[in-house]
Design an enzyme around this catalytic site. Structure first.
Site, PDB file in Angstrom:
ATOM      1  N   ASP A   1      -7.072   1.050   0.440  1.00 30.77           N
ATOM      2  CA  ASP A   1      -5.733   0.545   0.745  1.00 30.77           C
ATOM      3  C   ASP A   1      -5.363  -0.628  -0.166  1.00 30.77           C
ATOM      4  O   ASP A   1      -4.229  -0.715  -0.661  1.00 30.77           O
ATOM      5  CB  ASP A   1      -5.652   0.096   2.203  1.00 30.77           C
ATOM      6  CG  ASP A   1      -5.713   1.260   3.181  1.00 30.77           C
ATOM      7  OD1 ASP A   1      -5.630   2.424   2.734  1.00 30.77           O
ATOM      8  OD2 ASP A   1      -5.861   1.006   4.394  1.00 30.77           O
TER       9      ASP A   1
ATOM     10  N   ASP B   1       0.788   3.851  -3.254  1.00 28.91           N
ATOM     11  CA  ASP B   1       0.383   5.244  -3.111  1.00 28.91           C
ATOM     12  C   ASP B   1       1.334   6.155  -3.887  1.00 28.91           C
ATOM     13  O   ASP B   1       0.903   7.126  -4.532  1.00 28.91           O
ATOM     14  CB  ASP B   1       0.379   5.615  -1.624  1.00 28.91           C
ATOM     15  CG  ASP B   1       0.038   7.067  -1.388  1.00 28.91           C
ATOM     16  OD1 ASP B   1      -1.056   7.502  -1.771  1.00 28.91           O
ATOM     17  OD2 ASP B   1       0.878   7.794  -0.809  1.00 28.91           O
TER      18      ASP B   1
ATOM     19  N   GLU C   1       0.837  -1.204   0.000  1.00 31.98           N
ATOM     20  CA  GLU C   1       0.000   0.000   0.000  1.00 31.98           C
ATOM     21  C   GLU C   1       0.874   1.257   0.000  1.00 31.98           C
ATOM     22  O   GLU C   1       0.608   2.215  -0.746  1.00 31.98           O
ATOM     23  CB  GLU C   1      -0.909  -0.013   1.225  1.00 31.98           C
ATOM     24  CG  GLU C   1      -1.700   1.261   1.445  1.00 31.98           C
ATOM     25  CD  GLU C   1      -2.141   1.417   2.887  1.00 31.98           C
ATOM     26  OE1 GLU C   1      -2.454   2.561   3.267  1.00 31.98           O
ATOM     27  OE2 GLU C   1      -2.170   0.418   3.626  1.00 31.98           O
TER      28      GLU C   1
ATOM     29  N   GLU D   1      -4.405   0.477  -3.703  1.00 34.75           N
ATOM     30  CA  GLU D   1      -3.025   0.957  -3.768  1.00 34.75           C
ATOM     31  C   GLU D   1      -2.038  -0.214  -3.725  1.00 34.75           C
ATOM     32  O   GLU D   1      -1.016  -0.197  -4.420  1.00 34.75           O
ATOM     33  CB  GLU D   1      -2.751   1.919  -2.617  1.00 34.75           C
ATOM     34  CG  GLU D   1      -3.485   3.244  -2.744  1.00 34.75           C
ATOM     35  CD  GLU D   1      -3.266   4.174  -1.571  1.00 34.75           C
ATOM     36  OE1 GLU D   1      -3.533   5.378  -1.725  1.00 34.75           O
ATOM     37  OE2 GLU D   1      -2.826   3.692  -0.503  1.00 34.75           O
TER      38      GLU D   1
END
Length: 229
Positions: free
Chosen positions: A118, A49, A45, A121
């Site tokens: 989450d 991102d 995650e 990502e």
């Protein structure tokens, strides 16, 4: 490692066949199911991102070559925030293949914005590690699609606009209050009221995050006072 039928179908919706299926499984594993031999998706995650942010930032620069940093920043935030990632996750049925512990399954984890965002990502990071930046970038641009072209509208923040209007009138910041809350924890229904110094009120109701309903209430107030963007 051979993937189950549901994960093979998910790969098709994602548009990427994993050379290393373990990466996909890790990206879909929530902390509620992790163990010493089954790592969760938190590290992925973190990486996803950054891959998402770089891809969207580059796409926004290409889409509007005359935009200033002050114009681009809210557009970027609108496209990479958790709610948007969760919407994309729903679009490709990610919740159906999330690997959750019993407690999260019992409380509707497959529908929670935070978990879906989450995991989206993490899946981006898994594609990046599996095949490199270009395939990950291509996947993001395909999934985000028209959202990039509509980023300017998505970046409008009704709460900020209402606060700026109130300050220009010499008023204190608008006050938001939860008038009602019902429904299960994973899909709460809010009615939120916004009040101005002069006593005018507007409200909005809906399921989702408290922040999203506050935005709707602020927009209702902007409509009421005639400050429609």
């Amino acid at each position: 490692m051979k993937l189950s039928a549901d994960l093979v179908a998910f790969q098709r919706r994602l548009g990427h066949d994993f050379a290393d299926p373990a990466l996909l499984i890790r990206a879909l594993t929530h902390g509620s199911l992790s163990s010493a031999t089954r790592p969760d998706n938190q590290r992925l995650e973190f990486l996803g991102d950054r891959v998402l942010g770089l891809t969207i930032a580059e796409a926004l620069l290409r889409a509007d070559r005359g935009a200033t940093e002050g114009q681009l920043a809210p557009r970027l935030n609108a496209l990479v925030r958790g709610e948007t990632c969760a919407d994309i996750a729903r679009q490709i049925g990610l919740g159906e293949v999330l690997k959750l512990g019993r407690s999260e399954m019992m409380t509707g984890g497959r529908r929670k914005d935070a978990l879906l965002g989450d995991a989206m990502e993490a899946v981006i990071a898994a594609v990046y590690l599996d095949a490199g930046f270009e395939p990950a970038r291509a996947m993001i641009l395909r999934l985000w699609g028209d959202r990039i072209a509509g980023a300017e509208a998505a970046a409008f923040n009704a709460k900020t606009a209402l606060q700026e209007w109130a300050q220009a009138q010499g008023m204190a910041p608008p006050r938001y209050q939860i008038a009602e809350r019902s429904g299960p924890d994973h899909a709460p229904l809010f009615r939120i009221t916004v009040t101005l110094d002069d006593g005018r009120q507007a409200d909005a109701s809906g399921t989702g995050t408290k922040r999203s309903i506050e935005q709707a209430a602020a927009q209702a107030m902007l409509d009421l006072i005639g400050e429609i963007p």
